[in-house]
Design an enzyme around this catalytic site. Structure first.
Site, short mmCIF file in Angstrom:
data_model
loop_
_atom_site.label_atom_id
_atom_site.label_comp_id
_atom_site.label_asym_id
_atom_site.label_seq_id
_atom_site.Cartn_x
_atom_site.Cartn_y
_atom_site.Cartn_z
N ASP A 24 0.79 -1.25 0.00
CA ASP A 24 0.00 0.00 0.00
C ASP A 24 0.82 1.30 0.00
OD1 ASP A 24 -1.91 -1.96 0.29
OD2 ASP A 24 -2.72 -1.23 2.18
N GLU A 72 -4.62 -0.83 -1.33
CA GLU A 72 -5.92 -0.87 -0.65
C GLU A 72 -6.88 -0.04 -1.48
OE1 GLU A 72 -5.94 0.07 3.55
OE2 GLU A 72 -8.12 0.17 3.61
N LYS A 129 -6.74 -4.77 -3.00
CA LYS A 129 -7.35 -5.45 -1.84
C LYS A 129 -8.35 -4.53 -1.14
CE LYS A 129 -3.55 -4.33 1.37
NZ LYS A 129 -4.31 -3.52 2.34
N LYS A 132 -7.70 -4.79 5.01
CA LYS A 132 -6.37 -4.44 5.52
C LYS A 132 -5.39 -5.55 5.19
CE LYS A 132 -8.13 -0.69 7.23
NZ LYS A 132 -8.09 0.49 6.35
N VAL A 157 3.25 0.27 4.18
CA VAL A 157 2.54 0.99 5.25
C VAL A 157 1.12 0.45 5.41
CG1 VAL A 157 3.90 3.05 4.88
CG2 VAL A 157 1.76 2.82 3.63
N THR A 158 0.56 0.74 6.59
CA THR A 158 1.24 1.16 7.79
C THR A 158 1.64 -0.09 8.58
OG1 THR A 158 -0.84 1.34 9.04
CG2 THR A 158 -0.04 3.33 7.96
N CYS A 162 -2.02 -2.49 7.78
CA CYS A 162 -2.04 -3.41 6.64
C CYS A 162 -0.82 -4.32 6.58
CB CYS A 162 -2.21 -2.63 5.35
SG CYS A 162 -3.87 -1.90 5.26
N GLN A 202 8.53 -13.86 21.34
CA GLN A 202 8.18 -15.27 21.56
C GLN A 202 8.77 -16.19 20.49
OE1 GLN A 202 4.03 -15.77 23.17
NE2 GLN A 202 3.76 -13.77 22.20
C1 C5J Z 1 -3.00 0.67 5.57
C2 C5J Z 1 -4.74 1.92 6.66
N1 C5J Z 1 -2.50 0.44 4.36
N2 C5J Z 1 -3.95 2.30 7.67
N3 C5J Z 1 -4.24 1.21 5.62
O1 C5J Z 1 -2.34 0.45 6.58
O2 C5J Z 1 -5.91 2.21 6.66
#
Ligand code: C5J
Length: 222
Positions: A24, A72, A129, A132, A157-158, A162, A202
């Protein structure tokens, strides 16, 4: 096989199974007037990582390894946008609204495009997509299976939305996942740090994390 220096321990990279997935890196998350900015975020945090993401992409291209990009976005008729997503929060502009870069997060609109510096080249896979996570309601799983890809290096990102969602989806599906630390960003520095810590806690419960130099050095040897 070549071990990439990583945390919590070396990542066992395999030449014919490894791909980079860039999540994204779109204008809507990185430029004023887009979705990220409409939610009140400081989008300059996202543009700062562009040179690092570019370096990583070029390293994969140079090594002849696949690069996958995700975006996205939603259909123009919003049939893949649940009201629970559209109505969330109190943004200046909602998904589907007309903004300065076209309709927010709608397929084909200028603001939905991947940043020009990171644009896919011919032959690279681009996954649109609606969620997320990049596996939900997309062809990603089939595309990876067809190509025999079983290991994914993550950028984009972020970090905690996502990127982490897709890493968790991939981890549950049996993929080995490595996050490139400087090639991901959040609007909230503390969330980026927490996501990185969670992923590799972990014994690598969601996957590995590594510095870009170590990834590039590793893929040059695979
Ligand atoms: C992504 C969002 N790509 N933060 N989308 O992280 O809405």
């Amino acid at each position: 096989m070549a071990a990439i220096k990583a945390k919590p321990f070396a990542f066992p990279a395999k030449t014919d199974e490894l791909a980079l997935i860039v999540i994204d890196m779109q204008r809507d998350f990185a430029e004023p007037g887009g979705f990220g900015a409409s939610l009140g975020n400081d989008v300059s945090r996202i543009t700062k990582i562009v040179p690092d993401v570019k370096r990583l992409i070029e390293g994969f291209r140079g090594a002849g390894l696949p690069v996958i990009h995700t975006m996205e976005c939603h259909k123009p008729d919003l049939s893949d946008l649940p009201p629970a997503k559209r109505d969330r929060g109190n943004p200046v502009l909602r998904i589907g609204d007309e903004g300065p870069m076209g309709r927010i997060l709608i397929s084909g609109e200028p603001g939905t495009a991947i940043l020009s510096e990171l644009a896919p080249v011919d032959g690279e896979i681009v996954i649109e997509k609606p969620g997320k996570g990049a596996f939900y309601a997309t062809e990603l799983g089939d595309v990876l299976k067809e190509r025999g890809i079983k290991q994914l290096v993550f950028a984009g990102v972020t970090t905690e939305v996502c990127v982490q969602t897709t890493m968790r989806e991939a981890n549950d599906r049996g993929y080995e996942c490595l996050l490139a630390e400087e090639a991901t960003e959040s609007y909230f520095p503390e969330f980026k740090a927490a996501a990185i810590a969670m992923i590799r806690a972990q014994g690598g419960i969601v996957g590995w994390t590594a510095r870009i130099d170590d990834i590039l050095e590793g893929i040059a040897r695979v």
